[in-house]
Write an enzyme that holds these catalytic residues in place. Structure first.
Site, short mmCIF file in Angstrom:
data_model
loop_
_atom_site.label_atom_id
_atom_site.label_comp_id
_atom_site.label_asym_id
_atom_site.label_seq_id
_atom_site.Cartn_x
_atom_site.Cartn_y
_atom_site.Cartn_z
N LYS A 79 0.85 -1.20 0.00
CA LYS A 79 0.00 0.00 0.00
C LYS A 79 0.88 1.24 0.00
O LYS A 79 1.90 1.28 0.72
CB LYS A 79 -0.91 -0.03 1.24
CG LYS A 79 -1.97 1.06 1.28
CD LYS A 79 -2.88 0.88 2.49
CE LYS A 79 -3.98 1.93 2.55
NZ LYS A 79 -4.90 1.72 3.69
N SER A 154 -9.73 1.78 2.62
CA SER A 154 -8.83 2.52 1.75
C SER A 154 -7.77 1.65 1.07
O SER A 154 -7.17 2.11 0.11
CB SER A 154 -8.15 3.62 2.56
OG SER A 154 -7.32 3.05 3.56
N SER A 178 -9.96 -0.48 6.86
CA SER A 178 -9.38 -0.39 5.51
C SER A 178 -8.70 -1.64 4.96
O SER A 178 -8.35 -1.67 3.79
CB SER A 178 -8.39 0.76 5.45
OG SER A 178 -9.10 1.95 5.26
#
Ligand code: GLN
Length: 476
Positions: A79, A154, A178
Site C-alpha cells: 500500500k 482505503s 481499511s
C-alpha cells in the site's frame, strides 16, 4: 491454473521443487499486470526492475541448493502509505506526488529481508481516508469482480491486486476497516492485527492510536505466513508490543470444538443487507455444526462507534497532517508570503475528503469544543473497549458481518460522505478497542458479489482467529 492465481504456500512448493523459477513467476505476474492494470488500476507505481532483480537472487539461491523462506520469491503489493526507501510513496496524495522516502517501513523491510518480490505500490484513498479508493488523488481502482464497482478502501489497490491476480499477497493498513472492508468487497482474506502487533514505523500516520498494518491474502494459510513475517517488537515504534510473537502457522488446525463464539445483536440490525445477514448467520450455523458454541451477546455502545471514530480519527489526522506545510515535506505552491504559501499548498494539494477531516478534527480539538467533542469521544471509546472486555470474559471470538453492504457502484456514494462513513459500522469498533479482526469470504450474492464475515478476537489472540478462520475455510 495460472501462476498468478495461486497462493503463496502453493508457489513456495513449486519453487522449492524447481517446477517453476522465481523469474518465471515474476514474469507471469507482470504479464497479468499488463493485461489487467488498464481495467483494475490497482497500482500507483510499478517496480519491475527491482522485482526482477530480487527474483534473480532467489533463483540463484535455489540453484545453489540454499533453503528459501516461505515468502521468498513471492510477488506482493505494498500500500502506498508504507514507506519504501528509494521508491515513491505518495499516500495517493498530490501533496506527496514526488516524495521518495529515505528509509523503509519496518513491515516492508521485513518482507524485503525475506526476498519477497515487490510488484509495486498500491492505490488507496488519499492518506487512507475513505472506503472506496475514490478519494485517491490519482485514479479510482476497480473491483476485479465487477469493474463498475469499487474495491472498497482505503486499501482498495492492495486488495484489488490480490483479487485480480496482480499480486499474490499485499500489505494494507487498517485504521477503521481499511483492510477488512475491501477484503470483503473483493472476496479475499484481510487481517487487522492487534494494535501494536506490527510496527507502525514508516507507515505514514493517519490516526496514530488506530493505525495498523496487516496482510491481504488469498487464504488463511497465507495470512498466517505474512503475519509471521511482519510482526514483532520494533524499537522504532514505542507503541509496538513487546509480547512474544507465536508461530502463527501453528494455528492452522481445523478444530473449533468447544470455542465460544458471540453474535452481537447490535451488528444484525436494520440497514444490514439481507443477503449478508443470511450468509453470516449460515457461517454461525456452520461453526455450530463444527462443534463451536454460538451465543447471542450484546455490545451496547456499538451505536456510538461511528460518531466516536469520526471525532478521534480526524482529530489525530488534523495533527498528523500539519507537517505537510510546503516546507518540511512534499509539494509547495508559492505565495506572496509564508502563510499564503502554506495556504496555497494545502488548498491545492489536499483532496476534498482530507480537508473535510482536517476541519472536523481541528474543530473537535479547538479550545471551546475540546471537552464536548474530543474528550467525550475518548470517554465513549473507553466504554466501547469495556463492552469487548466484558464480552470476552465468557467468549473466545465474536462473529459479525464485515460490512453492511456488498461492493457498491463507483460514484454511488461520493456525494454523501455520511453514508460512506456508515460503511465502517462493523469495523471501527475493533480499531477503537485495539483488537484483532479478520474478514473471510463466505459466498456471493445473487449478483455474484463477494460477501465477507468478520471474526474479532481478544487482544494479541490472532491465533484463535486464524484457527477458526482456517477451520471454516477447510469446511468448504
Ligand atoms: N473508511 C474509514 C475512514 O475513512 C477507515 C479508513 C482506514 O481504515 N484507513 O476513515
Amino acid at each position: 491454473m495460472a501462476l498468478y492465481d495461486k497462493t503463496a504456500h502453493e508457489l513456495h512448493d513449486l519453487l522449492t521443487t524447481k517446477k517453476i523459477s522465481a523469474a518465471e513467476l515474476t514474469a507471469d505476474i507482470f504479464s497479468r499486470v499488463e493485461e489487467m492494470e488498464d481495467k483494475i488500476g490497482a497500482y500507483l507505481t510499478l517496480t519491475r526492475d527491482k522485482a526482477e532483480a530480487t527474483a534473480k537472487l532467489v533463483d540463484e539461491k535455489i540453484a545453489r541448493g540454499d533453503k528459501i523462506s516461505l515468502l521468498e520469491g513471492i510477488p506482493c503489493a505494498i500500500k502506498d502509505n508504507i514507506c519504501t526507501k528509494g521508491i515513491r510513496t505518495t499516500c495517493a496524495s498530490k501533496i506527496l506526488e514526488n516524495f521518495v522516502p529515505p528509509y523503509d517501513a519496518t513491515a516492508y523491510k521485513k518482507l524485503v529481508a525475506q526476498n519477497s518480490v515487490i510488484v509495486g505500490k498500491a492505490n488507496l484513498d488519499e492518506f487512507a481516508m475513505g472506503s472506496s479508493t475514490e478519494n485517491s488523488g490519482f485514479h479510482t481502482t476497480h473491483n476485479p469482480h465487477d469493474l463498475e464497482r469499487v474495491p472498497g478502501g482505503s486499501s482498495g489497490g492492495s486488495t484489488a491486486a490480490v483479487a485480480g491476480g496482480e499480486a499474490i499477497f499485499a500489505l494494507g493498513s487498517d485504521t477503521g476497516g481499511s483492510i477488512r472492508q475491501p477484503a470483503s468487497f473483493c472476496g479475499v482474506v484481510g487481517l487487522k492485527p492487534t494494535y501494536g502487533r506490527v510496527s507502525r514505523y514508516g507507515l505514514v500516520a493517519f490516526a496514530s492510536s488506530l493505525d495498523q498494518i496487516g496482510p491481504i491474502t488469498r487464504d488463511v494459510t497465507d495470512c498466517a505466513l505474512v503475519l509471521n513475517a511482519i510482526c514483532g517488537h520494533d524499537d522504532m515504534d514505542s507503541t509496538s508490543t513487546a509480547a512474544q510473537v507465536p508461530d502463527f502457522t501453528k494455528s492452522l488446525i481445523a478444530d473449533v470444538k468447544g470455542l465460544k463464539i458471540g453474535l452481537p445483536k447490535e451488528y444484525f440490525v436494520k440497514g444490514i443487507d439481507a443477503e449478508i445477514e443470511t450468509a453470516v448467520r449460515n457461517v454461525a450455523k456452520k461453526f455450530e455444526e463444527l462443534g463451536a458454541e454460538i451465543v447471542e451477546i450484546s455490545l451496547p455502545h456499538t451505536e456510538y462507534a461511528i460518531a466516536t471514530y469520526y471525532l478521534i480519527a480526524p482529530a489525530e489526522a488534523a495533527t498528523n497532517l500539519e507537517r505537510y506545510d510546503g516546507v518540511s515535506y512534499g509539494a509547495r505552491v508559492d505565495g506572496a508570503d509564508v502563510v499564503e504559501m502554506m495556504t496555497n499548498t494545502r488548498t491545492e494539494k489536499f483532496g476534498e475528503e482530507v480537508k473535510r477531516r482536517i476541519m472536523i478534527g481541528n474543530y473537535a480539538l479547538s479550545a471551546g469544543y475540546y471537552d464536548a467533542y474530543y474528550l467525550k469521544a475518548l470517554k465513549v471509546r473507553t466504554l466501547i473497549q469495556k463492552d469487548f472486555t466484558d464480552a470476552f470474559e465468557k467468549l473466545d471470538l465474536i462473529l459479525t458481518p464485515t460490512t453492511p453492504n456488498v461492493a457498491f457502484k463507483i460514484g454511488e456514494m461520493v456525494a454523501d460522505p455520511l453514508k460512506m462513513y456508515l460503511q465502517d459500522i462493523c469495523t471501527v469498533p475493533v480499531n477503537l478497542a485495539g483488537l484483532p479482526g479478520i474478514s473471510i469470504p463466505c459466498g456471493v450474492t445473487k449478483n455474484n458479489l463477494p460477501i465477507g464475515f468478520q471474526l474479532i478476537g481478544k487482544a494479541l489472540d490472532e491465533e484463535t482467529i486464524l484457527k477458526a478462520a482456517f477451520t471454516y475455510e477447510q469446511s468448504l
